[in-house]
Design a protein around this motif. Structure first.
Motif: not given
Length: 296
Positions: A40-55
């Motif tokens: 669910f979350c990785s569609v719009c977010h990364t953890i330590g790889k920069g912004k996608l759709i969200g922060p």
């Protein structure tokens, strides 16, 4: 430390989140918490790889309290409507993109927050005995859309427009979305215009949405008809090309053709009905018998 030199979680980290997740009912393993995030979350977010759709969510637990994160993830729009200053600021910063409410329980969301914490480079699991039951597989390198061939871009356009059917039988993107392109007719208006989608969401963001749709309508449409990796890749390649070529482009306007065809069909039908009407019976069936009797 909880991460090795390649930023993969160590067994101490796995054990920590596993303990956290198993504290709830139904129990979730570390892989379960990770799967929920990836789904669910990785569609719009990364953890330590920069912004996608969200922060980027790296160290987000240091910026916001667990209670705030829980409420925001449960329903960001509720917090925005209630006037939460931070939520409103984030909403404006990220192009007012609506974050859908997750299909998870409160305990599952807490597990996701715990998983995000473990991805922090300085996260330390103190006093934990290693649990080697759930090792993490290394990520498989993904082919960049910059390497897409002309045929793959063409295939993406055909899939978008519905001229080529998706292998799962799902609807073409054009039924809900519009892209400004000389080779496409005007698309649907039920969802966002995707002409500049690649600039707004980049390759990873679009690909994540296509393979794991987070939006209710899209998720329902493709739940039993998921896209293949090849189809998603071709669609992303087409959207990148459409974004780059959008200036000077326009959708194909068939309005004058529809009007011309409408007038032609109108006059054709008018002629047919006029002919039929002219051959109608203009007198009663027994008129000749009646006239003969009157004459006699």
């Amino acid at each position: 430390m909880s991460l090795d030199n390649n930023h993969h979680p160590t067994y101490e980290t796995v054990f920590t989140v596993s303990c956290y997740c198993h504290a709830f009912s139904p129990p979730l393993s570390w892989s379960g918490c990770r799967k929920n995030f990836k789904t669910f979350c990785s569609v719009c977010h990364t953890i330590g790889k920069g912004k996608l759709i969200g922060p980027d969510l790296l160290d987000v637990h240091k910026q916001r309290s667990d209670a705030w994160l829980l409420e925001f993830i449960k329903s960001s729009q509720t917090m925005i409507k209630n006037g939460d200053a931070t939520a409103v600021a984030l909403f404006k910063e990220y192009n007012q993109s609506i974050m859908p409410d997750p299909p998870y329980s409160e305990d599952q969301i807490k597990g996701i927050i715990a998983y995000i914490k473990t991805q922090s480079p300085d996260y330390v699991a103190e006093g934990i005995v290693a649990d080697k039951s759930e090792p993490v597989a290394p990520e498989i390198p993904v082919r960049s859309v910059n390497e897409a061939t002309d045929n793959e871009i063409l295939q993406g356009r055909l899939l978008f427009s519905g001229e080529s059917r998706l292998s799962g039988g799902g609807p073409g993107c054009i039924s809900c979305h519009h892209v400004k392109n000389n080779k496409l007719i005007g698309g649907g208006l039920l969802a966002k215009d995707l002409t500049d989608a690649f600039s707004r969401m980049n390759e990873a963001g679009i690909s994540a949405i296509l393979t794991s749709p987070p939006f209710p309508a899209m998720r329902e449409a493709y739940q039993s008809a998921p896209l293949t990796e090849e189809e998603a890749y071709s669609l992303v390649a087409f959207l990148k090309k459409a974004d780059e070529d959008q200036y000077g482009q326009n959708y194909r306007n068939y309005q004058h053709y529809f009007l011309d065809c409408g007038w032609i069909e109108f006059f054709l039908l008018l002629g047919i009905y006029t002919t039929i009407w002219s051959k109608r019976k203009k007198q009663s069936v027994n008129q000749k018998i009646y006239d003969r009797q009157i004459y006699s």
